[in-house]
Scaffold this motif. Structure first.
Motif, PDB file in Angstrom:
ATOM      1  N   GLN A 644       0.801  -1.225   0.000  1.00 59.30           N
ATOM      2  CA  GLN A 644       0.000   0.000   0.000  1.00 59.30           C
ATOM      3  C   GLN A 644       0.833   1.273   0.000  1.00 59.30           C
ATOM      4  OE1 GLN A 644      -3.033  -0.331  -0.801  1.00 59.30           O
ATOM      5  NE2 GLN A 644      -2.872  -2.564  -0.596  1.00 59.30           N
ATOM      6  N   HIS A 645       2.167   1.151   0.055  1.00 58.69           N
ATOM      7  CA  HIS A 645       2.978   2.335  -0.225  1.00 58.69           C
ATOM      8  C   HIS A 645       2.680   2.818  -1.643  1.00 58.69           C
ATOM      9  CE1 HIS A 645       5.754   0.651   2.986  1.00 58.69           C
ATOM     10  NE2 HIS A 645       5.446   1.858   3.422  1.00 58.69           N
ATOM     11  N   ARG A 646       2.418   1.878  -2.518  1.00 56.54           N
ATOM     12  CA  ARG A 646       2.084   2.205  -3.899  1.00 56.54           C
ATOM     13  C   ARG A 646       0.579   2.351  -4.074  1.00 56.54           C
ATOM     14  NH1 ARG A 646       2.228  -1.214  -9.153  1.00 56.54           N
ATOM     15  NH2 ARG A 646       2.077  -2.966  -7.743  1.00 56.54           N
ATOM     16  N   GLY A 647      -0.186   1.744  -3.171  1.00 58.44           N
ATOM     17  CA  GLY A 647      -1.632   1.729  -3.284  1.00 58.44           C
ATOM     18  C   GLY A 647      -2.305   2.725  -2.365  1.00 58.44           C
ATOM     19  N   TRP A 648      -2.991   2.230  -1.339  1.00 52.57           N
ATOM     20  CA  TRP A 648      -3.909   3.045  -0.547  1.00 52.57           C
ATOM     21  C   TRP A 648      -3.217   4.203   0.160  1.00 52.57           C
ATOM     22  CZ3 TRP A 648      -5.725   2.826   4.931  1.00 52.57           C
ATOM     23  CH2 TRP A 648      -6.941   3.511   5.102  1.00 52.57           C
ATOM     24  N   PHE A 649      -2.016   3.981   0.708  1.00 48.92           N
ATOM     25  CA  PHE A 649      -1.316   5.079   1.381  1.00 48.92           C
ATOM     26  C   PHE A 649      -1.092   6.237   0.410  1.00 48.92           C
ATOM     27  CE2 PHE A 649       1.016   1.739   4.171  1.00 48.92           C
ATOM     28  CZ  PHE A 649      -0.110   1.600   4.966  1.00 48.92           C
ATOM     29  N   GLN A 650      -0.482   5.916  -0.722  1.00 49.85           N
ATOM     30  CA  GLN A 650      -0.130   6.946  -1.687  1.00 49.85           C
ATOM     31  C   GLN A 650      -1.379   7.565  -2.319  1.00 49.85           C
ATOM     32  OE1 GLN A 650       2.263   7.154  -5.908  1.00 49.85           O
ATOM     33  NE2 GLN A 650       2.958   5.672  -4.405  1.00 49.85           N
ATOM     34  N   LEU A 651      -2.378   6.735  -2.601  1.00 52.27           N
ATOM     35  CA  LEU A 651      -3.555   7.219  -3.309  1.00 52.27           C
ATOM     36  C   LEU A 651      -4.597   7.780  -2.356  1.00 52.27           C
ATOM     37  CD1 LEU A 651      -3.697   4.454  -6.022  1.00 52.27           C
ATOM     38  CD2 LEU A 651      -2.564   6.679  -6.070  1.00 52.27           C
ATOM     39  N   SER A 652      -4.316   7.799  -1.073  1.00 50.19           N
ATOM     40  CA  SER A 652      -5.049   8.614  -0.100  1.00 50.19           C
ATOM     41  C   SER A 652      -4.313   9.935   0.110  1.00 50.19           C
ATOM     42  CB  SER A 652      -5.162   7.883   1.245  1.00 50.19           C
ATOM     43  OG  SER A 652      -5.887   6.690   1.139  1.00 50.19           O
ATOM     44  N   LEU A 653      -3.003   9.856   0.083  1.00 50.03           N
ATOM     45  CA  LEU A 653      -2.175  11.051   0.293  1.00 50.03           C
ATOM     46  C   LEU A 653      -2.423  12.099  -0.784  1.00 50.03           C
ATOM     47  CD1 LEU A 653       0.202  12.467   1.780  1.00 50.03           C
ATOM     48  CD2 LEU A 653       1.748  11.188   0.260  1.00 50.03           C
ATOM     49  N   LEU A 654      -2.456  11.686  -2.040  1.00 51.78           N
ATOM     50  CA  LEU A 654      -2.565  12.649  -3.136  1.00 51.78           C
ATOM     51  C   LEU A 654      -3.900  13.394  -3.125  1.00 51.78           C
ATOM     52  CD1 LEU A 654      -0.815  10.641  -5.992  1.00 51.78           C
ATOM     53  CD2 LEU A 654       0.153  12.458  -4.578  1.00 51.78           C
ATOM     54  N   PRO A 655      -5.060  12.719  -3.032  1.00 47.98           N
ATOM     55  CA  PRO A 655      -6.318  13.480  -2.961  1.00 47.98           C
ATOM     56  C   PRO A 655      -6.385  14.396  -1.741  1.00 47.98           C
ATOM     57  CG  PRO A 655      -6.763  11.178  -3.474  1.00 47.98           C
ATOM     58  CD  PRO A 655      -5.318  11.263  -3.096  1.00 47.98           C
ATOM     59  N   ALA A 656      -5.856  13.917  -0.607  1.00 49.49           N
ATOM     60  CA  ALA A 656      -5.901  14.742   0.598  1.00 49.49           C
ATOM     61  C   ALA A 656      -5.050  15.994   0.450  1.00 49.49           C
ATOM     62  CB  ALA A 656      -5.443  13.924   1.803  1.00 49.49           C
ATOM     63  N   LEU A 657      -3.875  15.843  -0.123  1.00 46.88           N
ATOM     64  CA  LEU A 657      -3.022  17.010  -0.347  1.00 46.88           C
ATOM     65  C   LEU A 657      -3.675  17.964  -1.335  1.00 46.88           C
ATOM     66  CD1 LEU A 657       0.492  15.296  -0.557  1.00 46.88           C
ATOM     67  CD2 LEU A 657      -0.349  16.794   1.271  1.00 46.88           C
ATOM     68  N   GLY A 658      -4.354  17.411  -2.335  1.00 48.08           N
ATOM     69  CA  GLY A 658      -5.035  18.260  -3.294  1.00 48.08           C
ATOM     70  C   GLY A 658      -6.174  19.036  -2.673  1.00 48.08           C
ATOM     71  N   ALA A 659      -6.934  18.391  -1.791  1.00 48.29           N
ATOM     72  CA  ALA A 659      -8.122  19.025  -1.212  1.00 48.29           C
ATOM     73  C   ALA A 659      -7.809  19.856   0.024  1.00 48.29           C
ATOM     74  CB  ALA A 659      -9.155  17.956  -0.867  1.00 48.29           C
ATOM     75  N   THR A 660      -6.912  19.361   0.880  1.00 50.90           N
ATOM     76  CA  THR A 660      -6.675  20.029   2.175  1.00 50.90           C
ATOM     77  C   THR A 660      -5.291  20.627   2.310  1.00 50.90           C
ATOM     78  OG1 THR A 660      -5.763  18.129   3.398  1.00 50.90           O
ATOM     79  CG2 THR A 660      -8.161  18.253   3.184  1.00 50.90           C
ATOM     80  N   GLY A 661      -4.368  20.211   1.439  1.00 52.27           N
ATOM     81  CA  GLY A 661      -2.991  20.677   1.570  1.00 52.27           C
ATOM     82  C   GLY A 661      -2.212  19.954   2.641  1.00 52.27           C
ATOM     83  N   ARG A 662      -2.814  18.925   3.249  1.00 54.60           N
ATOM     84  CA  ARG A 662      -2.161  18.195   4.341  1.00 54.60           C
ATOM     85  C   ARG A 662      -2.324  16.696   4.137  1.00 54.60           C
ATOM     86  NH1 ARG A 662      -4.704  20.591   9.686  1.00 54.60           N
ATOM     87  NH2 ARG A 662      -3.266  19.066  10.566  1.00 54.60           N
TER      88      ARG A 662
END
Length: 994
Positions: A644-662
């Protein structure tokens, strides 16, 4: 060491004469756990009592630990990987609850996506229903598939939920999150709207991983790599103008004649995908590398200087001559002839998106590119912009069309030569090779094995294929801040996120550093539709329009996309009030709905909003408002497998950074994967997989949980049935320790008999064991806080096996059995035993929830309470003498000497021995000699400041107590019930003998 003669030893008294006077152990806590039968009863009791809801309510005002469940996929029964993951998560949840914290935990399931649709389509095919489906209108066909997929997902959500409960995991199973629920779908689109607002979403024709089997685009996270055998070919592309090539190498006519260069030179390329040669439009070289014009067995070709020797060797060339060399930059602009095409594709046959103003004049030209390497091949790279990411980038720069002659089914279209039209790409490899051999363009070819990307569901090889897809750009600056998603992700993972284990940081950052833009669109039916509309050549996709569809989905669910009109879906959208919409309001009656759905990873990657913010009241607030004050964001921990470094972790990180900046998480914890005892991947096909239901049946959940907690989860985990048997043995040791403690409390009422622990003598055995328990508490709590579950389990087992069973409980057995029932010493020890049993049950509760609760309820006489509603005990804080380490070292030394003595003599029972213990500093003299004797299991133990070595004395010449079997020096003849008996002072008082 002394050895007294045995001739005067008394005959052994009857063993059973005083049996009825002993305080023998008694408990309803059975030795046999019968976990398979009893665990479901515990589970039922907890559920009937509403345990989860009570814990949430009771800890509403407690410090909060925010933990989020990554959703498993709702297909099939749970496997060992699920068991590992769910137990590890439950260890976190239960340990936080036992620490007195609030830790709500909402389980979830990933329900949309290709795995379920693939399985459903297989079942429909087996039932002969595909032909009927194919004849339906697209939206009707999609709904038929979606209904079947929903039924399938619901079935396995129910099945897996029951299995996870059977693992004794605690969670809000009555209110899980399901990604196909309308509220979840709406919340997911709200995240998408935020990224649209930031300008990060775009649609473009570009090469993506494509599954031929499932006819859809795939993201990196949906790929698996398997070994595959493919052809490796070296091909000469003939120069269009031989004189121009010689001129670039500085060779005039005289030089050409001198070297016998009478043939047209070629450019030698190397590829492992012969089928892509049909789409070749350019050859790439590196501007700074040296390239040689080479005569090789009569042919003249161009090869990178550093690779010439390898190329010659692979083709068994015998006559090799380097004529001249130049930098790659000197080759740029030279033209060549395609080996089996007369001309590049007609641009008129391509879409506007494919041509983008390109002209045929740019095709079949040598170009420079930085990605060309000297690792393999020839240093000249065949370039097909429609079938490779780097090729595509070169094509954009140089004005090449994005030519992709391969359809969604993997077959060539009519723009290819006749011998390939309609052929499937994997079948085309052999045809292309034969054509190249026949035409004389093939220098050499062979087959080789290599790791190749495969569709994670169908397990079939993928191809790169240019199609129009939706993307999240990772290198596009956000409107509200200058950072791109990639830059933000790299910044935040450098400092802002904790990684367990620590190596996960570099692993994830390496993947982020090299990841492409995220292709979020799929060409399937079972998923969340991408809310784009097309009308009069214009795309409707603004933040406001997406939010309007999100509201519609919250009301009607995403099925409405296939059942309702565009006007209905956009009923909440006001084009005139949309700041991002230019021009007049579009005619929605003519709008066409997108046929793409979201990548399933986008849905699960938005769960930080759709679950955590949604349920904690943050859904109605902007993403940048009050994140620290009133919502569960960011989340304290994500816990999943290392993939999930390549999956859920990373693909949760990107939308969150896009929407919240964090980042959505403060820390991520990863575990390895299950392999068999020989390190091989476990699978049903190999016959080395273990069935979770069978493990439940054979061992029970508590034993399975003990095994999970006892392993080092950071790397791949070896699994074998014997390992669970070993876990069962360890479990039985822990259980029997609890059972013994409970058994000696059968006549103890804490309210009536407990003594004040503050009154304990610091040199008493009871003070020692409470100090050991305090140390255990520190070790276990720290281990749980740092997710070192193996360390906690090891410490708990050692405490049960060594500290308690081998030392303390063995030492106090005599006083508990033989002291007067209400004696001060016995009641004091019972008080301590109860306290330790209580505390140990609590420490064990996260790992062995059923057994710990069973023991705790036995301690509390079944008063209806549950151990999981309580917290770990704080330190007992009883003063303990600093001389205990000296006493324990003396014990170890004395036991060794005693063992040697018994091996050298016929002394069998340690109670027939006495021990003199060296005490040069006068430390041991301060301890109760009875405690010292009990620690050694002998009748007498006396410190002696005048000896250097332990001395063992054979006491068999002295009388032995008929009740306790001790020879403590106080044994003499007594009268009991009219009989003459041998009893010690203590035992005589206990039975009322005179």
């Amino acid at each position: 060491m002394t050895h007294q003669p045995t001739e005067t030893a008394k005959p052994k008294p009857s063993k059973n004469r005083f049996k009825d006077t002993l305080n023998l152990p008694k408990t309803s806590f059975p030795m046999k756990a019968s976990l398979v039968q009893n665990e479901p009863a515990s589970l039922k009791r907890w559920e009937q009592a509403g345990l989860y809801d009570r814990l949430v309510a009771d800890r509403a005002d407690a410090p909060r630990f925010v933990f989020h469940d990554g959703p498993p996929y709702a297909n099939g029964s749970i496997h060992l990987g699920h068991m590992l993951n769910k137990v590890l998560k439950d260890l976190v949840v239960r340990s936080k609850l036992m620490a007195g914290m609030s830790c709500p935990f909402v389980p979830g399931w990933d329900c949309h996506g290709l795995p379920i649709e693939h399985k459903v389509m297989q079942e429909l095919k087996e039932k002969g229903k595909l032909a009927k489906l194919a004849g339906l209108e697209p939206d009707v066909r999609a709904m038929a598939i979606r209904r079947a997929c929903r039924d399938y997902a619901e079935k396995f959500v129910k099945l897996q939920s029951g299995q996870m409960r059977r693992l004794l995991t605690i969670a809000d199973y009555e209110h899980p999150y399901i990604t196909m629920d309308p509220a979840y779908e709406g919340a997911t689109l709200e995240v998408f709207a935020a990224l649209v607002e930031e300008g990060l979403v775009y649609r473009q024709l570009k090469p993506v991983h494509w599954s031929i089997e499932n006819e859809t685009a795939l993201a990196d996270a949906e790929l698996e790599y398997h070994e595959r055998r493919d052809p490796s070919i070296y091909v000469d592309f003939e120069a269009a103008e031989g004189a121009a090539v010689y001129e670039r190498f500085g060779l005039d006519d005289d030089a050409r004649d001198a070297h016998g260069l009478g043939t047209t030179p070629s450019f030698m390329i190397w590829t492992t995908t012969p089928w892509t040669l049909a789409a070749n439009l350019a050859i790439a070289v590196h501007a700074d590398y040296e390239y040689a014009l080479v005569k090789m067995d009569g042919n003249v070709t161009v090869v990178a200087v550093e690779l010439l020797e390898k190329v010659a060797a692979v083709g068994n060339a015998e006559d090799v001559e380097t004529v001249a060399t130049v930098k790659g930059s000197a080759l740029a602009g030279l033209r060549y002839r395609h080996p089996f095409r007369e001309a590049p594709p007609e641009l008129a046959s391509l879409s506007d998106a494919a041509t983008r103003g390109a002209t045929a004049d740019t095709c079949y030209t040598v170009m420079t590119a930085d990605y060309v390497t000297l690792d393999d091949g020839t240093g000249l790279v065949h370039t097909a912009p429609g079938h490779g990411v780097e090729d595509y980038q070169t094509g954009l720069r140089e004005g090449l069309p994005v030519y992709c002659p391969v359809g969604k089914d993997g077959r060539y279209d009519e723009t290819t030569p006749d011998f390939l039209t309609g052929v499937q790409v994997w079948e085309a490899n052999a045809l292309v090779i034969d054509r190249l051999v026949e035409s004389g363009h093939m220098y050499h070819h062979f087959e080789f094995d290599h790791s190749y990307p495969h569709d994670w569901r169908s397990k079939t090889p993928t191809i790169f294929r240019a199609t129009e897809q939706w993307f999240i750009g990772v290198d596009i600056p956000k409107k509200t801040e200058p950072r791109t998603l990639r830059k933000a992700a790299m910044d935040e993972t450098a400092e802002g996120v904790g990684f367990f284990p620590a190596w996960g940081k570099n692993r994830m950052r390496g993947m982020l550093e090299n990841r492409p833009d995220w292709c979020i669109s799929r060409q399937r039916a079972w998923g969340l539709p991408i809310p784009a509309f097309y009308v009069d050549g214009v795309t409707i996709l603004t933040a406001s329009s997406v939010l309007a569809v999100a509201k519609a989905f919250r009301e009607d669910g995403s099925d409405s996309w296939f059942e309702k009109s565009a006007a209905h879906l956009l009923r909440h959208w006001d084009a005139g009030a949309d700041p991002d919409w230019e021009g007049a309001a579009p005619d929605l009656s003519a709008a066409v709905k997108s046929t793409d759905i979201f990548d399933v990873w986008w849905e699960s990657g938005s769960s930080w909003n759709a679950v955590m913010r949604e349920r904690s009241g943050g859904a109605d607030k902007p993403f940048d408002a009050g994140l620290d004050q009133d919502v569960d964001y960011p989340i304290d921990l994500y816990l999943e497998g290392s993939d999930q470094h390549r999956g859920w972790f990373q693909l949760s990180l990107l939308p969150a950074l896009g929407a919240t900046g964090r980042p959505p998480f403060k820390a991520v914890l990863t575990h390895g994967f299950m392999v068999d005892k020989d390190g091989k991947k476990m699978s049903k096909s190999l016959g080395n997989a273990l069935d979770v239901d069978a493990l439940f049946k054979d061992f029970g959940a508590d034993v399975c949980r003990w095994w999970v907690a006892s392993i080092s989860y950071e790397a791949d985990i070896k699994v074998d049935l014997s390992f669970f048997k070993n876990a069962g043995e360890a479990y039985r040791k822990v259980r029997n320790t609890l059972r013994f403690m409970l058994s000696v409390l059968s006549d103890f009422d804490a309210a009536e008999h407990a003594v004040d622990l503050a009154s304990l003598d610091p040199r008493s055995l009871d003070a020692w064991v409470l100090g050991e328990f305090d140390a255990l508490t520190d070790t276990v709590r720290t281990a749980f806080d740092t997710y070192q579950f193996q360390k906690a389990t090891t410490a708990l087992y050692a405490f049960c096996n060594d500290t308690l069973s081998a030392i303390y409980l063995a030492a106090i057995k005599d006083r508990l059995y033989c002291d007067e029932p209400a004696s001060e010493r016995r009641r004091q020890t019972q008080t301590v035993v109860r306290a330790v049993c209580d505390g140990l049950s609590r420490l064990l509760a996260p790992i062995l929830p059923h057994t710990a609760d069973e023991a705790w309820r036995a301690i509390n006489l079944g008063d209806g309470a549950c151990v999981h509603e309580h917290a770990w005990l704080s330190h007992f804080g009883v003063e303990r003498s600093p001389d205990w380490p000296t006493a324990m070292a003396a014990r170890d030394r004395a036991l060794k000497t005693l063992e040697d003595f018994r091996e050298q003599t016929d002394l069998d029972n340690p109670l027939d021995a006495g021990v003199l213990v060296p005490d040069p500093k006068g430390v041991l003299i301060m301890f109760d000699p009875v405690d010292l004797a009990d620690l050694l299991g002998v009748s007498r133990a006396l410190p002696d400041q005048n000896i250097e070595d332990v001395a063992v004395e054979d006491l068999r010449h002295e009388p032995r107590c008929e009740r306790s079997w001790k020879r403590d020096g106080s044994v003499r003849k007594r009268t009991h019930n009219g009989e003459t008996v041998l009893l010690s002072d203590r035992d005589a008082q206990a039975v009322g003998a005179e």
